[in-house]
Design a protein around this motif. Sequence first.
Motif, short mmCIF file in Angstrom:
data_model
loop_
_atom_site.label_atom_id
_atom_site.label_comp_id
_atom_site.label_asym_id
_atom_site.label_seq_id
_atom_site.Cartn_x
_atom_site.Cartn_y
_atom_site.Cartn_z
N ILE A 187 4.51 9.75 -7.66
CA ILE A 187 5.54 9.96 -8.67
C ILE A 187 4.92 10.06 -10.06
O ILE A 187 5.33 10.90 -10.87
CB ILE A 187 6.60 8.84 -8.60
CG1 ILE A 187 7.44 9.04 -7.34
CG2 ILE A 187 7.49 8.83 -9.85
CD1 ILE A 187 8.45 7.95 -7.07
N GLU A 188 3.91 9.24 -10.35
CA GLU A 188 3.24 9.32 -11.65
C GLU A 188 2.59 10.68 -11.85
O GLU A 188 2.64 11.24 -12.94
CB GLU A 188 2.20 8.20 -11.78
CG GLU A 188 2.82 6.83 -11.96
CD GLU A 188 1.84 5.68 -11.80
OE1 GLU A 188 0.73 5.89 -11.26
OE2 GLU A 188 2.20 4.56 -12.20
N ILE A 216 7.39 -7.80 -3.76
CA ILE A 216 6.44 -7.91 -2.65
C ILE A 216 5.27 -8.82 -3.04
O ILE A 216 4.84 -9.67 -2.26
CB ILE A 216 5.94 -6.52 -2.20
CG1 ILE A 216 7.03 -5.80 -1.41
CG2 ILE A 216 4.66 -6.62 -1.36
CD1 ILE A 216 6.70 -4.37 -1.03
N GLN A 217 4.77 -8.67 -4.26
CA GLN A 217 3.66 -9.51 -4.72
C GLN A 217 4.08 -10.98 -4.78
O GLN A 217 3.31 -11.87 -4.39
CB GLN A 217 3.17 -9.05 -6.09
CG GLN A 217 2.39 -7.76 -6.05
CD GLN A 217 1.99 -7.26 -7.43
OE1 GLN A 217 2.48 -7.75 -8.44
NE2 GLN A 217 1.12 -6.27 -7.47
N GLN A 268 0.83 -1.21 0.00
CA GLN A 268 0.00 0.00 0.00
C GLN A 268 0.86 1.26 0.00
O GLN A 268 0.56 2.22 -0.71
CB GLN A 268 -0.95 0.00 1.20
CG GLN A 268 -2.07 -1.00 1.08
CD GLN A 268 -2.93 -1.10 2.34
OE1 GLN A 268 -2.51 -0.70 3.43
NE2 GLN A 268 -4.12 -1.65 2.20
N ALA A 269 1.95 1.24 0.77
CA ALA A 269 2.85 2.39 0.80
C ALA A 269 3.50 2.60 -0.57
O ALA A 269 3.61 3.73 -1.05
CB ALA A 269 3.92 2.19 1.87
N LEU A 270 3.91 1.50 -1.20
CA LEU A 270 4.50 1.59 -2.53
C LEU A 270 3.51 2.13 -3.55
O LEU A 270 3.86 2.95 -4.40
CB LEU A 270 5.00 0.22 -3.00
CG LEU A 270 6.36 -0.23 -2.53
CD1 LEU A 270 6.66 -1.65 -3.02
CD2 LEU A 270 7.44 0.71 -3.01
N LEU A 271 2.28 1.69 -3.44
CA LEU A 271 1.25 2.16 -4.35
C LEU A 271 1.05 3.67 -4.22
O LEU A 271 0.93 4.38 -5.21
CB LEU A 271 -0.07 1.42 -4.09
CG LEU A 271 -1.20 1.67 -5.06
CD1 LEU A 271 -0.80 1.23 -6.47
CD2 LEU A 271 -2.45 0.92 -4.63
N LEU A 283 10.40 1.33 -7.98
CA LEU A 283 9.20 1.02 -7.19
C LEU A 283 8.43 -0.15 -7.80
O LEU A 283 7.90 -0.99 -7.07
CB LEU A 283 8.30 2.25 -7.07
CG LEU A 283 8.82 3.37 -6.17
CD1 LEU A 283 7.91 4.59 -6.26
CD2 LEU A 283 8.95 2.91 -4.73
N ALA A 284 8.37 -0.20 -9.12
CA ALA A 284 7.67 -1.30 -9.79
C ALA A 284 8.35 -2.63 -9.49
O ALA A 284 7.68 -3.64 -9.26
CB ALA A 284 7.60 -1.04 -11.29
#
Length: 120
Positions: free
Chosen positions: A33-34, A97-98, A24-27, A90-91
């Motif tokens: 950033i996007e 993580i996934q 969630q934090a990464l999202l 990040l991706a």
Amino acid sequence: MSTELPPQVQNQIAQLQQLQQQAQALLGQKSQIEMIIRETESAVKELEASSEDAVIYKSVGEVLFKADRAKLIEEFKDKKEVLDLRLKTLAKQEERIQKRFGQLQDQLKTSLGQRVPEAA
């Protein structure tokens, strides 16, 4: 029959929750950033569309300074490059993580006695 989960299962659940929070934090970071990338691309587009002799100002805090159009375009392009690199990083983190989340889910299912389907 006891309803308390074994320590191993409790640990796996805690790890899953932690991974979910990290995702969630990464999202959130990716979205931010996007958005900055879109704003930067828009700024470059507007600067490139402006005439060579246009008076351009750059905001630094609450103060505006006269800026060189070409230098500002280059600055924004460099900024976008850095942001694109950060987005890729990040991706990759999100992908790891996934993958780990899936592994932990399978381990948890196995620990709880559920059969994990075989990969085809």
